[in-house]
Design an enzyme around this catalytic site. Structure first.
Site, PDB file in Angstrom:
ATOM      1  N   ASP A 293       3.048  -3.826 -10.991  1.00 37.42           N
ATOM      2  CA  ASP A 293       2.332  -3.289  -9.833  1.00 37.42           C
ATOM      3  C   ASP A 293       0.960  -2.812 -10.297  1.00 37.42           C
ATOM      4  OD1 ASP A 293       1.804  -2.330  -7.266  1.00 37.42           O
ATOM      5  OD2 ASP A 293       2.943  -0.474  -7.520  1.00 37.42           O
ATOM      6  N   HIS A 294      -0.002  -2.884  -9.399  1.00 36.53           N
ATOM      7  CA  HIS A 294      -1.316  -2.309  -9.671  1.00 36.53           C
ATOM      8  C   HIS A 294      -1.296  -0.823  -9.317  1.00 36.53           C
ATOM      9  CE1 HIS A 294      -2.810  -6.595  -8.679  1.00 36.53           C
ATOM     10  NE2 HIS A 294      -2.857  -6.438  -9.990  1.00 36.53           N
ATOM     11  N   PHE A 473       0.324  -0.588  -3.961  1.00 33.45           N
ATOM     12  CA  PHE A 473       1.313  -1.276  -3.120  1.00 33.45           C
ATOM     13  C   PHE A 473       1.337  -2.785  -3.333  1.00 33.45           C
ATOM     14  CE2 PHE A 473      -0.657   2.217  -0.442  1.00 33.45           C
ATOM     15  CZ  PHE A 473       0.161   3.211  -0.945  1.00 33.45           C
ATOM     16  N   HIS A 474       1.372  -3.193  -4.622  1.00 29.09           N
ATOM     17  CA  HIS A 474       1.408  -4.613  -4.967  1.00 29.09           C
ATOM     18  C   HIS A 474       2.583  -4.943  -5.886  1.00 29.09           C
ATOM     19  CE1 HIS A 474      -3.284  -4.599  -4.437  1.00 29.09           C
ATOM     20  NE2 HIS A 474      -2.645  -4.567  -3.278  1.00 29.09           N
ATOM     21  N   PRO A 475       3.808  -4.521  -5.571  1.00 28.89           N
ATOM     22  CA  PRO A 475       4.930  -4.832  -6.469  1.00 28.89           C
ATOM     23  C   PRO A 475       5.240  -6.329  -6.473  1.00 28.89           C
ATOM     24  CG  PRO A 475       5.760  -3.887  -4.425  1.00 28.89           C
ATOM     25  CD  PRO A 475       4.260  -3.767  -4.386  1.00 28.89           C
TER      26      PRO A 475
END
Length: 538
Positions: A293-294, A473-475
């Site tokens: 994630d980021h 919110f980039h899983p």
């Protein structure tokens, strides 16, 4: 029991694509199961409404991670879309494909057919870029991409000029020849409304007689006949139902729910499964691992010039922009607050950009992450500039905590567990300070609110990064793609290793996270996945 050729779990960014493409020629009967409800919701359709959906009780899964050691034991909030359109119905709409090197890296990891030259045609096919087509961009596709350069907030010009003074190049298109530079983000809107995967793909296909969309259908397990997936069990209201797949079951439930469903179905680490009393269909310890994630943080400033705070905070300002939106479908409510953007190298030794930039002409000093009400910003003129890492090296994992399909899984992202990630974000903090000292930015900065002028040393900045960073919110990556079954979950054709008639088509298949926002590459995976499925059907 109902029977279909293809049963898709999850009407999100990839699932909507699959439903459209697999049903397009009329030869295949397709079912699409979605745990959430309709996207015909004001807060979903109005672009700035994502401030409401980020913590909405019915539109959002509202996941929380376990306490993260690298975040000083804080939990991280993870909004995920629980609605038709999935997270494309609640995201900030920024359209970023990623860097060419990301996809060339996928191929180098043993995934033929996934290099940039292979996926570029799918990126072009999926988009209707209103700025026009060229060798990198497409026109006439389902997903509308809007350039907001002419309507972005005036302070974006100070941000852009400051970035150039700080050494960045001006980039008119982050999805074109190169991602590097500073510019204005393009967003997925169409004529003033959000253009989600549901708007772009599912709505045009909804009248087809061979496509059935089943809402409020919470998948509880994959049904197997030996090692062959034959259907899905799901709960709808108080009823437990089953649906059969003649050809394939396709999981597109996302980076959280897809590995969770596999584990609930007996596909995962056998120790974990037996601990929760589940029969093991296939030992697959990589399910739920490789989580990436980021993460990022903002520097917040009081402004000498009016910002969106001045428009959105007072009731008369909200009334004015609300009327403008209702009458003309334009103005601040038709945009994202993430307007300025960029990608840069935090030090000259980097071979490509490793950090993403954000400029938002709005501030929220009292907001709890995940609870920002975009229509209720600070009562003074303010703005934020943020960074997030493009290529984190910290890896996490996800695991069911019980055999209950309605219990949220245990998520441990292990943020900032590598020194490389810490130092990289420290370099990002130093760049934000350098950017703030440029002439164009000094014109609009009255004072720094966060982290504050007293935070100067590397040690203090790292402490601030650990205290205030959060997920952007980039899983992804939890069912990683690869040729080696011992090190991955799906093969390069997205088939689950060791099983028949079961594929995964969503962001969980990313072997490595891409650079920037994930909605565009996830839709691309849906496009390419649909082609692979139809090829195999022939």
């Amino acid at each position: 029991m109902d029977e279909f050729d293809y049963v898709i779990v999850g009407a999100g960014s990839a699932g909507c694509v699959l439903a459209n493409r697999l049903s397009a020629d009329g030869r295949h009967k397709v079912a699409l199961l979605e745990a959430g409800g309709s996207d015909l919701n004001f807060w979903v359709r109005m672009p700035i409404g994502y401030g409401k959906t980020f913590y909405h009780n019915t539109l959002n899964w509202k996941y929380l991670t376990e306490p993260v050691p690298g975040f000083d034991g804080r939990q991280s909030y993870w909004p995920r879309g629980r609605v038709v359109g999935g997270s494309s119905s609640i995201n900030a709409m920024v359209f970023i494909r990623g860097q060419a090197q990301d996809f060339d890296g996928w191929r180098a990891l043993g995934n033929p057919g996934w290099a940039y030259e292979d996926v570029l045609p799918f990126f072009k096919r999926m988009e209707d870029n209103l700025s026009g087509a060229d060798q990198w961009r497409g026109r006439g596709g389902p997903l509308t991409i809007t350039n907001i350069e002419d309507v972005a907030h005036p302070l974006c010009q100070n941000y852009l000029a400051g970035g150039v003074e700080a050494g960045l190049v001006r980039n008119q298109d982050f999805n074109g020849a190169t991602q590097e530079g500073i510019g204005i983000y393009q967003i997925t809107t169409r004529k003033g409304f959000r253009c989600s995967a549901a708007t772009a793909y599912l709505a045009p296909a909804s009248a087809r007689s061979n496509l059935r969309v089943i809402k409020a259908a919470h998948a509880t397990r994959v049904l197997f006949d030996g090692k062959r997936a034959v259907g899905i069990e799901y709960r709808q209201g108080s009823e437990l139902r089953s649906i059969r797949a003649r050809r394939e079951v396709i999981l597109s439930a996302g980076a959280v729910n897809t590995p969770q469903l596999l584990q609930l179905s007996g596909v995962g680490d056998p120790v974990l499964l037996r601990r929760h009393g589940l029969d093991v269909v296939l030992p697959a310890p990589n399910v739920g691992r490789n989580l990436q994630d980021h993460i990022g943080f903002d520097h917040l400033y009081k402004s000498t010039q009016p910002t969106l705070n001045d428009v959105l905070r007072p009731w008369w300002g909200r009334l004015k922009v609300g009327l403008r939106y209702v009458l003309t479908l334009s103005g601040p409510l038709s945009l994202s607050v993430n307007q300025g953007g960029g990608f840069f190298r935090t030090n000259p030794g980097r071979t490509r950009p490793n950090m993403q930039l954000y400029f938002s002409p709005v501030s929220y000093t009292r907001a709890v992450p995940g609870k920002r009400a975009l229509m209720s910003p600070d009562p003074f003129a303010g703005f934020l500039v943020g960074v997030s890492n493009c290529h984190p090296t910290s890896l996490g994992q996800l695991a069911i905590r019980s055999a209950d399909p309605f219990a949220p899984p245990e998520i441990q992202p292990n943020y900032l567990s590598t020194e490389e990630d810490v130092q990289e974000l420290l370099e990002g903090a130093h760049f934000l300070r350098r950017l703030a000292k440029t002439g164009p930015m000094r014109e609009i900065i009255e004072s720094e609110i966060r982290p504050g002028p007293e935070v100067l040393s590397d040690e203090a900045l790292i402490a601030d990064i650990r205290a205030r960073s959060g997920s952007v919110f980039h899983p992804c990556g939890t069912c990683a793609m690869g040729a080696d079954a011992s090190a991955s979950v799906v093969d390069p054709r997205l088939r689950v290793h060791g099983l028949e008639s079961l594929r995964v088509v969503d962001a969980s298949i990313f072997p490595r996270i891409t650079s920037g926002n994930l909605n565009a590459p996830t839709i691309m995976v849906g496009e390419k996945g649909a082609d692979l499925i139809l090829e195999d059907a022939r």
